[in-house]
Design an enzyme around this catalytic site. Structure first.
Site, PDB file in Angstrom:
ATOM      1  N   HIS A  88      -2.170  -2.120  -9.567  1.00 38.35           N
ATOM      2  CA  HIS A  88      -3.184  -1.544  -8.679  1.00 38.35           C
ATOM      3  C   HIS A  88      -4.414  -2.433  -8.721  1.00 38.35           C
ATOM      4  CE1 HIS A  88      -5.818   1.408  -6.795  1.00 38.35           C
ATOM      5  NE2 HIS A  88      -4.711   1.972  -6.351  1.00 38.35           N
ATOM      6  N   HIS A 139       0.878  -1.182   0.000  1.00 40.34           N
ATOM      7  CA  HIS A 139       0.000   0.000   0.000  1.00 40.34           C
ATOM      8  C   HIS A 139       0.918   1.236   0.000  1.00 40.34           C
ATOM      9  CE1 HIS A 139      -3.444   2.452   0.582  1.00 40.34           C
ATOM     10  NE2 HIS A 139      -3.743   2.197   1.839  1.00 40.34           N
ATOM     11  N   ASP A 154       2.804   5.737  -6.406  1.00 35.39           N
ATOM     12  CA  ASP A 154       4.040   5.618  -5.647  1.00 35.39           C
ATOM     13  C   ASP A 154       5.284   5.500  -6.513  1.00 35.39           C
ATOM     14  OD1 ASP A 154       2.893   5.725  -3.117  1.00 35.39           O
ATOM     15  OD2 ASP A 154       2.260   3.632  -3.259  1.00 35.39           O
TER      16      ASP A 154
END
Ligand code: ACO
Length: 436
Positions: A307, A268, A363
């Site tokens: 994702h 995450h 990210d």
């Protein structure tokens, strides 16, 4: 005229059932009537990791993962990133509408008046090891705040909730900065309410001996936009943790500490830290093909890729790429960017990634910008948690005010032993041996 219903025939019994379909879903509880005998518990759904289960109705954030669309309260993320300040977006996410100028001024003033942290919580940071992970310090200090504001347990009171929301949004950058300063052996810096939310955060991180900290405008805006991109993301792992903990009517400090720990994991929010570690491990451009091969053979994952919801380019990653060039004009180019871009190029053309619809997520590039700004990788996830507090609190508020919600308590498919007799100690060796 087509009906909004689903017909189900149970082939075990030959009985047919009709259940309503609303908003593209059936209610799992409508399946409970499907039984093979009167004492049968009834049919359940089995959905580890919530692959196809809506846990709530929500009006906060919309994602179309196939088309790479992200809307906060209906507004596209790129328009918000282009035109708003973070606190404006925070107001939108929490209140449902963009603020008027007067509402925004009042909101900013209220949030900034809550940036100071109780001295006992500040002292807590002195007790951590010099190399304590900043996410551990953040989670602990958030939980500690519950001891300072015991009235926060009155979660059903709207006024009490409102005050805790202001406190949490105001104080979370201060807690993040305390952790950073502690790690670097620097005394903490009190908040400066003359500065904007993000500028004040920079002040608390980087002020040295100067009388007044002057933030770099480009970096402050870049950080503000990064905060906007991280404000909410519907029912992700940490939002689900926030909702799950808060469903027991735990106070919002305890609940958000739980959300922080969920965010910390490398699958995450912790992925931004892992991306930098991965780029360090790869080391140079020439090692990229071999690394991609390792990923494809299942030895490791390409961090910052993939994702659960996006099966297209994460729209936040696109905006972050643009911010990167603005930041690098101030800080100088992070050499890791070239490696990241090459990695992305190879991955986007490779059948392994194409077939699985694996694209860079938020990210993948954020860490490269944070590093260029002078942050060490272990604090990257704190930079995610600070703006995500807005989303967690919006999810919390929605949960508490939703009459359909109750304590979150999933069912299980029990596959273990049925009832069996207790085995006295002296007989266990034999049964353990028999068992395996
Ligand atoms: N690198 C290589 N292969 C991957 C990656 C990756 N980053 N992500 C998924 N895959 C592969 C899986 O191995 C699987 O392959 P298979 O079908 O051959 O078994 C397939 O793609 C589907 O992946 P799942 O793990 O089933 O997808 P899931 O939705 O459960 O996981 C997740 C999503 C956790 C984000 C995953 O893509 C991942 O681990 N990514 C790396 C970590 C990361 O960047 N996390 C940040 C996510 S964004 C955020 O939280 C802010």
């Amino acid at each position: 005229m087509a009906e909004d219903t689903l017909s189900i025939t149970d082939n075990r019994t030959g009985i047919s059932y009709t259940v309503p379909v609303k908003n593209g879903a059936i209610r799992a509880m409508d399946l409970r009537q499907i039984k093979t005998a009167p004492d049968d518990f009834g049919l359940m759904t089995y959905d580890p990791a919530f692959m196809n289960t809506a846990s709530c109705e929500s009006r906060i954030t919309f994602i179309d993962g196939d088309r790479g669309i992200l809307l906060y309260r209906g507004y596209p993320i790129d328009q918000l990133a282009e035109n708003c300040s973070f606190l404006e977006v925070s107001y939108l996410v929490l209140h449902g509408e963009l603020p008027t100028e007067a509402q925004l001024n009042a909101w900013v003033q209220q949030v900034m008046s809550h940036t100071m942290v109780h001295e006992n919580v500040r002292k807590l940071f002195e007790t951590f090891n010099y190399d304590a992970h900043p996410m551990g310090m953040l989670a602990s200090s958030l939980a500690a705040m519950a001891t300072i504001y015991p009235e926060s347990r009155n979660v059903l009171n709207a006024e009490v909730r409102r005050l805790q929301i202001l406190r949490l949004i105001g104080k979370v950058p201060t807690l993040g900065a305390y952790g950073y300063r502690h790690k670097h052996g620097l005394p903490s810096v009190p908040p400066d309410p003359d500065l904007s939310y993000t500028e004040n955060f920079m002040n608390m991180l980087w002020k040295r001996t100067e009388a007044k900290y002057k933030p770099n405008a480009v970096l402050a805006r870049a950080l503000d936009v990064l905060f906007i991109l991280h404000a909410d993301h519907e029912q992700n792992c940490s939002a689900n943790a926030m909702r799950s903990v808060a469903s027991s009517q735990a106070d919002p400090y305890a609940s958000s500490a739980g959300a922080v720990t969920a965010l910390w994991g490398p699958l995450h929010g912790g992925a931004n830290e892992e991306v930098l570690k991965m780029l360090d491990e790869i080391g140079s451009m020439s090692n990229i093909p071999a690394y991609v091969q390792k990923v494809k053979s299942g030895e490791c994952k390409l961090m910052g890729f993939g994702h659960r919801v996006y099966k297209n380019y994460d729209p936040r990653a696109r905006i972050i790429k643009r911010i990167a060039s603005e930041v690098f004009e101030v800080t100088g180019r992070n050499p890791k960017l070239d490696m990241a871009m090459e990695l992305e190029k190879i991955a986007l053309e490779d059948e392994y990634f194409v077939k699985r619809k694996l694209y860079p997520n938020v990210d993948f590039y954020s860490g490269i910008i944070y590093q260029a700004m002078g942050f060490s990788p272990d604090i990257f996830t704190v930079l995610f948690a600070i703006p995500r507090m807005t989303g967690w609190l919006a999810q919390w508020q929605e949960l508490i005010t939703d009459p359909a919600q109750k304590i979150a308590r999933p069912r299980q498919l029990f596959l273990g032993y049925g009832r069996r007799e207790f085995v006295p100690m002296e007989q266990r060796g034999a049964s353990a041996a028999a068992g395996g």
